[in-house]
Design a protein around this motif. Structure first.
Motif, PDB file in Angstrom:
ATOM      1  N   ASN A 150       0.810  -1.216   0.000  1.00  0.00           N
ATOM      2  CA  ASN A 150       0.000   0.000   0.000  1.00  0.00           C
ATOM      3  C   ASN A 150       0.848   1.273   0.000  1.00  0.00           C
ATOM      4  O   ASN A 150       0.360   2.333  -0.386  1.00  0.00           O
ATOM      5  CB  ASN A 150      -0.971   0.013   1.179  1.00  0.00           C
ATOM      6  N   GLY A 151       2.097   1.162   0.426  1.00  0.00           N
ATOM      7  CA  GLY A 151       2.978   2.316   0.458  1.00  0.00           C
ATOM      8  C   GLY A 151       3.827   2.497  -0.787  1.00  0.00           C
ATOM      9  O   GLY A 151       4.576   3.472  -0.894  1.00  0.00           O
ATOM     10  N   LEU A 152       3.719   1.581  -1.739  1.00  0.00           N
ATOM     11  CA  LEU A 152       4.547   1.672  -2.945  1.00  0.00           C
ATOM     12  C   LEU A 152       4.175   2.881  -3.796  1.00  0.00           C
ATOM     13  O   LEU A 152       3.007   3.258  -3.894  1.00  0.00           O
ATOM     14  CB  LEU A 152       4.390   0.404  -3.794  1.00  0.00           C
ATOM     15  N   LEU A 153       5.204   3.440  -4.406  1.00  0.00           N
ATOM     16  CA  LEU A 153       5.045   4.544  -5.353  1.00  0.00           C
ATOM     17  C   LEU A 153       5.770   4.159  -6.633  1.00  0.00           C
ATOM     18  O   LEU A 153       6.682   3.332  -6.602  1.00  0.00           O
ATOM     19  CB  LEU A 153       5.663   5.821  -4.792  1.00  0.00           C
ATOM     20  N   PRO A 154       5.401   4.761  -7.759  1.00  0.00           N
ATOM     21  CA  PRO A 154       6.189   4.512  -8.976  1.00  0.00           C
ATOM     22  C   PRO A 154       7.645   4.902  -8.741  1.00  0.00           C
ATOM     23  O   PRO A 154       7.921   5.943  -8.136  1.00  0.00           O
ATOM     24  CB  PRO A 154       5.525   5.417 -10.020  1.00  0.00           C
ATOM     25  N   VAL A 155       8.563   4.048  -9.181  1.00  0.00           N
ATOM     26  CA  VAL A 155       9.985   4.306  -8.950  1.00  0.00           C
ATOM     27  C   VAL A 155      10.406   5.639  -9.533  1.00  0.00           C
ATOM     28  O   VAL A 155      11.321   6.296  -9.009  1.00  0.00           O
ATOM     29  CB  VAL A 155      10.850   3.127  -9.466  1.00  0.00           C
ATOM     30  N   ILE A 156       9.732   6.063 -10.569  1.00  0.00           N
ATOM     31  CA  ILE A 156      10.061   7.343 -11.201  1.00  0.00           C
ATOM     32  C   ILE A 156       9.897   8.511 -10.220  1.00  0.00           C
ATOM     33  O   ILE A 156      10.512   9.561 -10.372  1.00  0.00           O
ATOM     34  CB  ILE A 156       9.250   7.563 -12.493  1.00  0.00           C
ATOM     35  N   SER A 157       9.080   8.309  -9.173  1.00  0.00           N
ATOM     36  CA  SER A 157       8.891   9.348  -8.155  1.00  0.00           C
ATOM     37  C   SER A 157      10.184   9.689  -7.434  1.00  0.00           C
ATOM     38  O   SER A 157      10.297  10.754  -6.831  1.00  0.00           O
ATOM     39  CB  SER A 157       7.873   8.880  -7.102  1.00  0.00           C
ATOM     40  N   PHE A 158      11.150   8.778  -7.474  1.00  0.00           N
ATOM     41  CA  PHE A 158      12.392   8.959  -6.731  1.00  0.00           C
ATOM     42  C   PHE A 158      13.560   9.397  -7.604  1.00  0.00           C
ATOM     43  O   PHE A 158      14.662   9.584  -7.108  1.00  0.00           O
ATOM     44  CB  PHE A 158      12.737   7.669  -5.979  1.00  0.00           C
ATOM     45  N   ILE A 159      13.313   9.538  -8.892  1.00  0.00           N
ATOM     46  CA  ILE A 159      14.383   9.971  -9.793  1.00  0.00           C
ATOM     47  C   ILE A 159      14.545  11.475  -9.666  1.00  0.00           C
ATOM     48  O   ILE A 159      13.577  12.232  -9.788  1.00  0.00           O
ATOM     49  CB  ILE A 159      14.072   9.573 -11.244  1.00  0.00           C
ATOM     50  N   GLU A 160      15.783  11.882  -9.359  1.00  0.00           N
ATOM     51  CA  GLU A 160      16.044  13.315  -9.196  1.00  0.00           C
ATOM     52  C   GLU A 160      15.904  14.027 -10.525  1.00  0.00           C
ATOM     53  O   GLU A 160      16.358  13.552 -11.554  1.00  0.00           O
ATOM     54  CB  GLU A 160      17.435  13.523  -8.612  1.00  0.00           C
ATOM     55  N   LYS A 161      15.280  15.163 -10.470  1.00  0.00           N
ATOM     56  CA  LYS A 161      15.048  15.946 -11.690  1.00  0.00           C
ATOM     57  C   LYS A 161      16.081  17.038 -11.814  1.00  0.00           C
ATOM     58  O   LYS A 161      16.622  17.554 -10.933  1.00  0.00           O
ATOM     59  CB  LYS A 161      13.646  16.509 -11.684  1.00  0.00           C
TER      60      LYS A 161
END
Length: 161
Positions: A150-161
């Motif tokens: 339930n706590g998972l997020l798309p990994v892309i959420s953690f890619i630094e911009k």
């Protein structure tokens, strides 16, 4: 569940067979645990393989990243020894011995020296842990498998911009 179960899975690269009651029963007997219902539900959709690319946010830094751990694949239950796969929770007893992992773990993902595990050391209801044997990390991730998923997020959420 924050993530739609039908949008969880990507490729079944190793062509794991569909999960059967016999496979599930054998796994729980071999591992001497009761697997979480949500894990079983996910494995009934696809018996392990690559996910759509998720990560779990972490307050504590790990060797993986300062703010998350990955869930790009999830191991299945593959009892047929003729199927070669790197994504099989039934490899857990061997991997525990091979890598010196703590007892009473079920490997969910990882490939040495790190894993995300179901940790049954303190209860029949497992918590989720991050274990990196090379660095001596044994870190609490979530209180339950449900909390983890339930706590998972798309990994892309953690890619630094």
């Amino acid at each position: 569940m924050a993530i739609d179960q039908n949008e969880f899975w990507d490729e079944n690269y190793y062509n794991h067979p569909s999960l059967t009651e016999d496979m599930l029963s054998a796994a729980e007997t071999i591992l001497n645990v009761k697997l979480p219902k949500l894990l079983i539900d996910l494995l009934r959709i696809q018996n392990g393989g690559y996910t759509k690319g998720f990560a779990f946010p972490m307050a504590e830094k790990t060797t993986w990243a300062p703010n998350h751990v990955p869930l790009t694949n999830l191991f299945g239950i593959v009892a047929d020894k003729s199927i070669e796969t790197a994504q099989n929770i039934l490899a857990t007893p061997y991997m525990i011995k091979e890598w010196g992992l703590p007892e009473k773990q079920v490997l969910l993902t990882g490939d040495g020296p790190w894993w995300i595990t179901l940790d049954y050391r303190n209860s029949d209801v497992p918590t989720v842990r991050w274990i990196d044997v090379d660095c001596g990390e044994d870190i609490h991730v979530a209180d339950s498998f449900d909390d983890f998923i339930n706590g998972l997020l798309p990994v892309i959420s953690f890619i630094e911009k």
